[in-house]
Design an enzyme around this catalytic site. Structure first.
Site, PDB file in Angstrom:
ATOM      1  N   ARG A 115       0.798  -1.222   0.000  1.00 11.10           N
ATOM      2  CA  ARG A 115       0.000   0.000   0.000  1.00 11.10           C
ATOM      3  C   ARG A 115       0.833   1.275   0.000  1.00 11.10           C
ATOM      4  O   ARG A 115       0.559   2.201  -0.766  1.00 11.10           O
ATOM      5  CB  ARG A 115      -0.952   0.028   1.211  1.00 11.10           C
ATOM      6  CG  ARG A 115      -2.232  -0.707   0.978  1.00 11.10           C
ATOM      7  CD  ARG A 115      -2.745  -1.285   2.263  1.00 11.10           C
ATOM      8  NE  ARG A 115      -1.854  -2.359   2.677  1.00 11.10           N
ATOM      9  CZ  ARG A 115      -2.021  -3.630   2.330  1.00 11.10           C
ATOM     10  NH1 ARG A 115      -3.053  -3.982   1.630  1.00 11.10           N
ATOM     11  NH2 ARG A 115      -1.147  -4.553   2.689  1.00 11.10           N
ATOM     12  N   THR A 116       1.822   1.349   0.847  1.00 14.66           N
ATOM     13  CA  THR A 116       2.592   2.593   0.923  1.00 14.66           C
ATOM     14  C   THR A 116       3.315   2.815  -0.401  1.00 14.66           C
ATOM     15  O   THR A 116       3.268   3.912  -0.977  1.00 14.66           O
ATOM     16  CB  THR A 116       3.577   2.542   2.113  1.00 14.66           C
ATOM     17  OG1 THR A 116       2.842   2.201   3.286  1.00 14.66           O
ATOM     18  CG2 THR A 116       4.256   3.871   2.317  1.00 14.66           C
ATOM     19  N   LYS A 159      26.465  -4.248  -2.954  1.00 14.26           N
ATOM     20  CA  LYS A 159      27.936  -4.229  -2.995  1.00 14.26           C
ATOM     21  C   LYS A 159      28.522  -3.578  -1.755  1.00 14.26           C
ATOM     22  O   LYS A 159      29.723  -3.379  -1.656  1.00 14.26           O
ATOM     23  CB  LYS A 159      28.408  -3.463  -4.242  1.00 14.26           C
ATOM     24  CG  LYS A 159      27.844  -4.002  -5.533  1.00 14.26           C
ATOM     25  CD  LYS A 159      28.288  -3.137  -6.716  1.00 14.26           C
ATOM     26  CE  LYS A 159      27.566  -3.541  -7.981  1.00 14.26           C
ATOM     27  NZ  LYS A 159      27.787  -2.583  -9.083  1.00 14.26           N
ATOM     28  N   ARG A 191      11.570   3.657   2.866  1.00 13.16           N
ATOM     29  CA  ARG A 191      11.218   2.724   3.944  1.00 13.16           C
ATOM     30  C   ARG A 191      12.468   1.922   4.269  1.00 13.16           C
ATOM     31  O   ARG A 191      13.192   1.492   3.358  1.00 13.16           O
ATOM     32  CB  ARG A 191      10.092   1.791   3.488  1.00 13.16           C
ATOM     33  CG  ARG A 191       9.873   0.648   4.457  1.00 13.16           C
ATOM     34  CD  ARG A 191       8.620  -0.122   4.157  1.00 13.16           C
ATOM     35  NE  ARG A 191       7.438   0.655   4.508  1.00 13.16           N
ATOM     36  CZ  ARG A 191       6.201   0.157   4.522  1.00 13.16           C
ATOM     37  NH1 ARG A 191       5.990  -1.102   4.180  1.00 13.16           N
ATOM     38  NH2 ARG A 191       5.174   0.900   4.866  1.00 13.16           N
ATOM     39  N   HIS A 240       5.725   5.889  11.165  1.00 15.85           N
ATOM     40  CA  HIS A 240       5.203   5.772   9.800  1.00 15.85           C
ATOM     41  C   HIS A 240       4.242   6.955   9.609  1.00 15.85           C
ATOM     42  O   HIS A 240       3.028   6.804   9.613  1.00 15.85           O
ATOM     43  CB  HIS A 240       4.474   4.433   9.659  1.00 15.85           C
ATOM     44  CG  HIS A 240       4.104   4.056   8.267  1.00 15.85           C
ATOM     45  ND1 HIS A 240       4.178   4.921   7.198  1.00 15.85           N
ATOM     46  CD2 HIS A 240       3.635   2.878   7.755  1.00 15.85           C
ATOM     47  CE1 HIS A 240       3.783   4.284   6.101  1.00 15.85           C
ATOM     48  NE2 HIS A 240       3.445   3.051   6.415  1.00 15.85           N
TER      49      HIS A 240
HETATM   50  C1  NCD Z   1       2.253  -1.115   7.936  1.00 19.32           C
HETATM   51  C2  NCD Z   1       3.748  -0.913   8.002  1.00 19.32           C
HETATM   52  O1  NCD Z   1       4.468  -1.196   7.066  1.00 19.32           O
HETATM   53  O2  NCD Z   1       4.155  -0.405   9.024  1.00 19.32           O
HETATM   54  N1  NCD Z   1       1.752  -1.244   6.668  1.00 19.32           N
HETATM   55  C3  NCD Z   1       1.445  -0.115   5.936  1.00 19.32           C
HETATM   56  O3  NCD Z   1       2.293   0.658   5.592  1.00 19.32           O
HETATM   57  N2  NCD Z   1       0.169   0.111   5.631  1.00 19.32           N
HETATM   58  C4  NCD Z   1       1.733  -2.082   8.899  1.00 19.32           C
HETATM   59  C5  NCD Z   1       2.355  -3.436   9.020  1.00 19.32           C
HETATM   60  O4  NCD Z   1       3.252  -3.811   8.270  1.00 19.32           O
HETATM   61  O5  NCD Z   1       1.901  -4.148   9.911  1.00 19.32           O
END
Ligand code: NCD
Length: 318
Positions: free
Chosen positions: A62-63, A92, A113, A141
């Site tokens: 989703r993100t 590397k 991320r 997040h």
């Molecule tokens: C979450 C995350 O990656 O922190 N997912 C998201 O971005 N919607 C939640 C999770 O992984 O549990």
């Protein structure tokens, strides 16, 4: 960490601590407009000529997908690196700083991320372009909390006097860490934290978040869920943060929302949210319940909020 203070231009987005009520209002007003454009398939040219790097060291649906969609729907383009540890020079042995320097040469913003808490800040310090934290390990997040707050506001038309029951992994869940900070920006919000005892918020998080003004109540039994909650925010137990998988197995399904659970502990005016992915803690038989907003509203709002956020940061809207 710079406060947004009504001006998103060229700011990094690392933590909800940077935000105020006013900042959320600005963002949400734009997100609402973005929703109209996207729903009517009206292409926007705001980001024409702009490139945004999506650098994801951890898995994401989703993100990643919503940032990618958000940039494209506003007229920009993306460089998409999923799993840089395998496909980029990270394999590397390149440092995070050098990787960031690389993508800042090719784009105007980096969405990252990473599995280590604090790495978004480290990347932002190395970069001369804005860095958006798309999840840093067990840290925060922020963009998830923004879309969560947008979803709560859309439903209740207010962001104060809200009672949220968080269910699942308080210790490791970064979405919880950011949403609690977001709730603390408004008056009279209460969070019940329902988790197994070993997945409580860390002492540091508990005291720093409580100091910000949100009332925190730890519970470990579903019987203690308040009947009058407005929101249930369920989360996955974060398997990848466990050193010992046997420990994970013991707690992974501590609180499963199914129709019986919802009937017993819920109420008719609440909404049920989840950042997703779910791995058993919400039974699919609850999906059709009109209180469930995780599959459509919440996910879609993610894209509208991110459309607005990137355009604000790049100075294309004000
Ligand atoms: C979450 C995350 O990656 O922190 N997912 C998201 O971005 N919607 C939640 C999770 O992984 O549990």
């Amino acid at each position: 960490m710079q406060k947004i203070n009504g001006n998103f231009y060229h700011k990094d987005i690392l933590s909800l601590d940077q935000f105020s009520q006013k900042d959320l209002s600005i963002l949400f007003a734009h997100a609402k407009k973005m929703k109209t454009f996207a729903s009517n398939l009206r292409p926007l040219k705001l980001l024409n000529g702009y490139v945004v790097t999506l650098l994801f060291y951890e898995p994401s649906s989703r993100t990643f997908g919503s940032f990618s969609g958000a940039v494209k729907r506003t007229g920009g383009q993306t460089i998409e690196i999923q799993n840089p540890a395998q496909v980029s020079s990270v394999a590397k042995g390149e440092t995070l700083e050098d990787t960031i320097k690389t993508f800042e040469s090719y784009s105007e913003c980096i969405v990252m991320r990473h599995p280590i808490a604090g790495s978004a800040k480290k990347a932002a310090d190395a970069a001369s372009i804005p860095v958006i934290n798309a999840g840093d390990g067990t840290g925060e997040h922020p963009t998830q909390a923004l879309l969560d707050m947008y979803t709560i506001h859309q439903h209740f038309k207010r962001l104060n006097n809200i009672t949220v029951v968080f269910g699942g992994d308080m210790l490791n869940g970064r979405t919880v860490h950011s949403l609690l900070r977001a709730l603390s920006l408004y008056k009279n919000n209460t969070a019940f934290l329902l988790s197994p005892k070993n997945l409580r918020l860390s002492k540091e998080d508990f005291s720093s978040i409580e100091k910000k003004g949100v009332k925190l109540i730890e519970i470990h039994n579903e019987k203690d869920i308040p009947k009058k909650a407005d929101v249930w925010y369920w989360t996955r137990v974060q398997k990848e943060r466990f050193a010992n998988l046997e420990e994970y197995e013991k707690v992974k399904h501590s609180f499963i929302v199914n129709p019986q659970f919802l009937a017993k502990y819920g109420n008719k005016n609440m909404i049920l949210m989840h950042p997703l992915p779910r791995v058993g803690e919400i039974d699919p038989s609850v999906d059709a319940d009109k209180r469930s907003v995780y599959l459509e509203k919440q996910m879609r709002n993610g894209m509208y909020v991110r459309m607005a956020l990137v355009a604000l940061i790049l100075g294309k809207i004000k």
